[in-house]
Design a protein around this motif. Structure first.
Motif, PDB file in Angstrom:
ATOM      1  N   LEU A  68       7.626  46.395  13.317  1.00  0.00           N
ATOM      2  CA  LEU A  68       6.266  46.934  13.362  1.00  0.00           C
ATOM      3  C   LEU A  68       5.757  47.264  11.968  1.00  0.00           C
ATOM      4  N   GLN A  69       6.627  47.812  11.126  1.00  0.00           N
ATOM      5  CA  GLN A  69       6.167  48.121   9.773  1.00  0.00           C
ATOM      6  C   GLN A  69       5.850  46.859   8.993  1.00  0.00           C
ATOM      7  N   CYS A  70       6.667  45.826   9.154  1.00  0.00           N
ATOM      8  CA  CYS A  70       6.386  44.570   8.462  1.00  0.00           C
ATOM      9  C   CYS A  70       5.009  44.021   8.863  1.00  0.00           C
ATOM     10  N   LEU A  71       4.701  44.061  10.148  1.00  0.00           N
ATOM     11  CA  LEU A  71       3.400  43.568  10.613  1.00  0.00           C
ATOM     12  C   LEU A  71       2.252  44.422  10.068  1.00  0.00           C
ATOM     13  N   SER A  72       2.445  45.740  10.045  1.00  0.00           N
ATOM     14  CA  SER A  72       1.371  46.607   9.561  1.00  0.00           C
ATOM     15  C   SER A  72       1.121  46.425   8.067  1.00  0.00           C
ATOM     16  N   ILE A  73       2.180  46.183   7.287  1.00  0.00           N
ATOM     17  CA  ILE A  73       2.028  45.970   5.846  1.00  0.00           C
ATOM     18  C   ILE A  73       1.279  44.662   5.576  1.00  0.00           C
ATOM     19  N   ILE A  74       1.603  43.630   6.333  1.00  0.00           N
ATOM     20  CA  ILE A  74       0.886  42.356   6.175  1.00  0.00           C
ATOM     21  C   ILE A  74      -0.592  42.531   6.538  1.00  0.00           C
ATOM     22  N   LEU A  75      -0.850  43.240   7.625  1.00  0.00           N
ATOM     23  CA  LEU A  75      -2.226  43.496   8.041  1.00  0.00           C
ATOM     24  C   LEU A  75      -2.986  44.271   6.974  1.00  0.00           C
ATOM     25  N   PHE A  76      -2.350  45.281   6.384  1.00  0.00           N
ATOM     26  CA  PHE A  76      -2.982  46.081   5.339  1.00  0.00           C
ATOM     27  C   PHE A  76      -3.388  45.209   4.143  1.00  0.00           C
ATOM     28  N   GLY A  77      -2.463  44.387   3.684  1.00  0.00           N
ATOM     29  CA  GLY A  77      -2.729  43.582   2.494  1.00  0.00           C
ATOM     30  C   GLY A  77      -3.849  42.574   2.681  1.00  0.00           C
ATOM     31  N   TRP A  78      -3.806  41.835   3.781  1.00  0.00           N
ATOM     32  CA  TRP A  78      -4.781  40.760   3.958  1.00  0.00           C
ATOM     33  C   TRP A  78      -6.161  41.272   4.357  1.00  0.00           C
ATOM     34  N   THR A  79      -6.244  42.341   5.128  1.00  0.00           N
ATOM     35  CA  THR A  79      -7.560  42.861   5.505  1.00  0.00           C
ATOM     36  C   THR A  79      -8.280  43.463   4.303  1.00  0.00           C
ATOM     37  N   ILE A  80      -7.535  44.112   3.406  1.00  0.00           N
ATOM     38  CA  ILE A  80      -8.164  44.609   2.182  1.00  0.00           C
ATOM     39  C   ILE A  80      -8.543  43.446   1.278  1.00  0.00           C
ATOM     40  N   ASN A  81      -7.694  42.437   1.217  1.00  0.00           N
ATOM     41  CA  ASN A  81      -7.951  41.297   0.346  1.00  0.00           C
ATOM     42  C   ASN A  81      -9.278  40.615   0.692  1.00  0.00           C
ATOM     43  N   PHE A  82      -9.598  40.541   2.000  1.00  0.00           N
ATOM     44  CA  PHE A  82     -10.840  39.889   2.427  1.00  0.00           C
ATOM     45  C   PHE A  82     -11.911  40.906   2.820  1.00  0.00           C
ATOM     46  N   THR A  83     -11.716  42.154   2.425  1.00  0.00           N
ATOM     47  CA  THR A  83     -12.692  43.232   2.643  1.00  0.00           C
ATOM     48  C   THR A  83     -13.158  43.282   4.095  1.00  0.00           C
ATOM     49  N   VAL A  84     -12.177  43.233   4.999  1.00  0.00           N
ATOM     50  CA  VAL A  84     -12.473  43.430   6.413  1.00  0.00           C
ATOM     51  C   VAL A  84     -12.929  44.876   6.599  1.00  0.00           C
ATOM     52  N   HIS A  85     -13.573  45.173   7.720  1.00  0.00           N
ATOM     53  CA  HIS A  85     -14.047  46.534   7.962  1.00  0.00           C
ATOM     54  C   HIS A  85     -12.930  47.547   7.654  1.00  0.00           C
TER      55      HIS A  85
END
Length: 496
Positions: free
Chosen positions: A388-405
């Motif tokens: 779960l932590q691995c998935l959340s870290i990936i989500l954090f990085g890519w959503t910030i990278n593309f300026t998701v909400h």
């Protein structure tokens, strides 16, 4: 038949023999004289003491860009003050921990808070970068050891059967600052300036030091046993005498000192030997990797949210709330789950032992002991938390990278905080279980990522998955290694 859980502790949760045993001539002393209310008071005090390590670190994050501008240095150099803080946070317990294990918990606490208080006053008056980084190291030296000392206190007054719940409460003290520290820091930096952050910490630590000296009793078992032994000095005795009276326990000055836990010498290399031992190294390295990635993500939040979403110091502080709440939820739930797992496994082994005895396969003439599967009781959920932590870290990085909400990366920080602290609670409890008198504390170094956020945290997730080998190794070989360690201790004691 009796199920051996590896503890020499006496408590109401210990398994009683299936076959009747003759009543002892005199009742055995309890593991601790502190009743449940007093235990909760002590845990509350040491949990509050542990907040200083988190406050000193997390209250600082929203002000990083402001401090860089004020001192005319780059943000990368200011991020190094976070790294240096964490380095000393990992080193300091190797000194203060052994001191608390020999001289007493109260003495170690007093000295650490004096150091912390002095460093905070100096930081509030810092005029240049060099002073800032040196005093941050000193501040870390004073605050970090509150975790190691507090873990020792928890081990002094709890047994394995209920330690998970108490350790969860203690860990919550570490995590309250993760939620509210950045909010306070952002508000102070945005209104009174960043120096007010350190004045706040100075006032907080000075006030708490007085409370600690008045209300926290000495618990070190080599000094006070289960709390009913007369300490040799006033510092250790006060306020233990009050607790003993409330518990209606009479001190006996004539009691043989052999009833106490053995006294030790101060050994600053002891924690390092534990960290490299096969009983601890696999899970400590595992936790170090996950903790480091977590710290990387929250250290980067200030600059990433400012650059990508244009947030102010106060708003940046608010973005840390989800991470802190997730951390507190994680430690409280993990502690309760560990207690349930421990009791369920114990109950199943008891039923199996009773069935074996009734079927005639057991030997009622002697007591057989079955090794308690401690690793299975502690590590059952670690792989789930890890993924779960691995998935959340990936989500954090890519959503910030593309300026998701902004709500999406904030939610991901909740999951990250929840999972990493759940694993930290599990591993910290396990280390107290197998090293009850010496609790190693490792806090790895973190840096702020300067490359593409999505790719950076994807790589971090891959490293985390690789580190999962550590607890899986412990799961398979931990019981054998613990048995070898216990045999070595028995041989050393018999030859002494």
């Amino acid at each position: 038949m009796r199920i051996k859980d590896g503890d020499e502790e006496q408590s109401e949760t210990n398994v009683t023999a299936v076959t009747p045993a003759p009543a002892p001539s005199s009742p055995e002393p309890p593991f601790t004289i502190f009743d449940r209310r007093q235990q909760w008071l002590i845990i509350a005090i040491v949990s509050t003491a542990a907040t200083f390590s988190g406050f000193a670190s997390n209250i600082y994050f929203p002000a990083l860009p402001t401090i860089a501008d004020n001192l005319n240095v780059s943000l990368e150099l200011i991020n190094l003050t976070v790294t240096s803080y964490l380095i000393f946070q990992g080193i300091a317990p190797s000194f203060w921990g052994p001191v608390s294990d020999v001289r007493g918990r109260r003495i170690a606490y007093a000295f650490t808070f004096v150091v912390f208080l002095g460093a905070c006053i100096g930081l509030a008056e810092a005029k240049n970068y060099a002073t800032l980084i040196v005093l941050r190291c000193l501040q870390s030296t004073g605050s970090a050891s509150t975790i190691a000392i507090g873990s020792g206190v928890v081990g002094d007054i709890t047994t394995r059967a209920d330690r998970g719940g108490f350790m969860g409460i203690f860990q919550a003290g570490l995590l309250v600052p993760v939620a509210v520290g950045p909010v306070i820091g952002g508000a102070l930096a945005g209104t009174l300036g960043w120096r007010s952050i350190f004045w706040f910490l100075a006032i907080y630590s000075g006030s708490f030091l007085i409370v600690l000296l008045i209300f926290l009793p000495e618990t070190l078992r080599s000094v006070v046993g289960n709390g009913s032994r007369v300490p040799s000095n006033f510092v250790a005795k006060f306020p233990l005498s009050t607790y003993a009276k409330l518990t209606q326990v009479e001190w006996d000055p004539e009691t043989s000192p052999s009833d106490l836990a053995p006294r030790k010498r101060i050994d600053v290399t002891g924690p390092f030997r534990i960290l490299v031992s096969k009983q601890a190294a696999p899970i400590v390295v595992f936790l170090a990797v996950y903790y480091a990635v977590w710290q990387m993500s929250i250290t980067a939040m200030s600059s990433l949210f400012k650059d990508k979403y244009g947030l102010s110091e106060i708003h940046i502080g608010l973005t840390f709330i989800a991470n802190g709440v997730g951390s507190m939820v994680g430690t409280l739930i993990a502690g309760r789950i560990m207690n349930l797992d421990y009791r369920n496994i114990k109950r199943k082994l008891d039923l199996r032992a009773a069935a074996t005895l009734e079927s005639g396969q057991g030997n009622s003439a002697r007591t057989e002991e079955t090794e308690f599967p401690l690793e299975k009781a502690r590590f059952r959920l670690v792989p789930i938390y890890s993924c779960l932590q691995c998935l959340s870290i990936i989500l954090f990085g890519w959503t910030i990278n593309f300026t998701v909400h902004i709500a999406v990366p904030i939610i991901s920080t909740f999951i990250t905080g929840w999972t990493v602290i759940s694993m930290q609670t599990i591993i910290s409890t396990y280390l107290v279980d197998i090293f009850p008198s010496e609790v190693p504390q490792l806090v790895p170094v973190s840096t702020s990522p300067d490359v593409w956020a999505g790719a950076t945290f994807t790589i971090c997730a891959g490293v985390q998955l690789l580190a999962l080998i550590g607890p899986l190794t412990q799961w398979k070989y931990g019981a054998t290694w613990r048995k070898e360690m216990e045999n070595q201790k028995s041989q050393a004691a018999s030859s002494a």
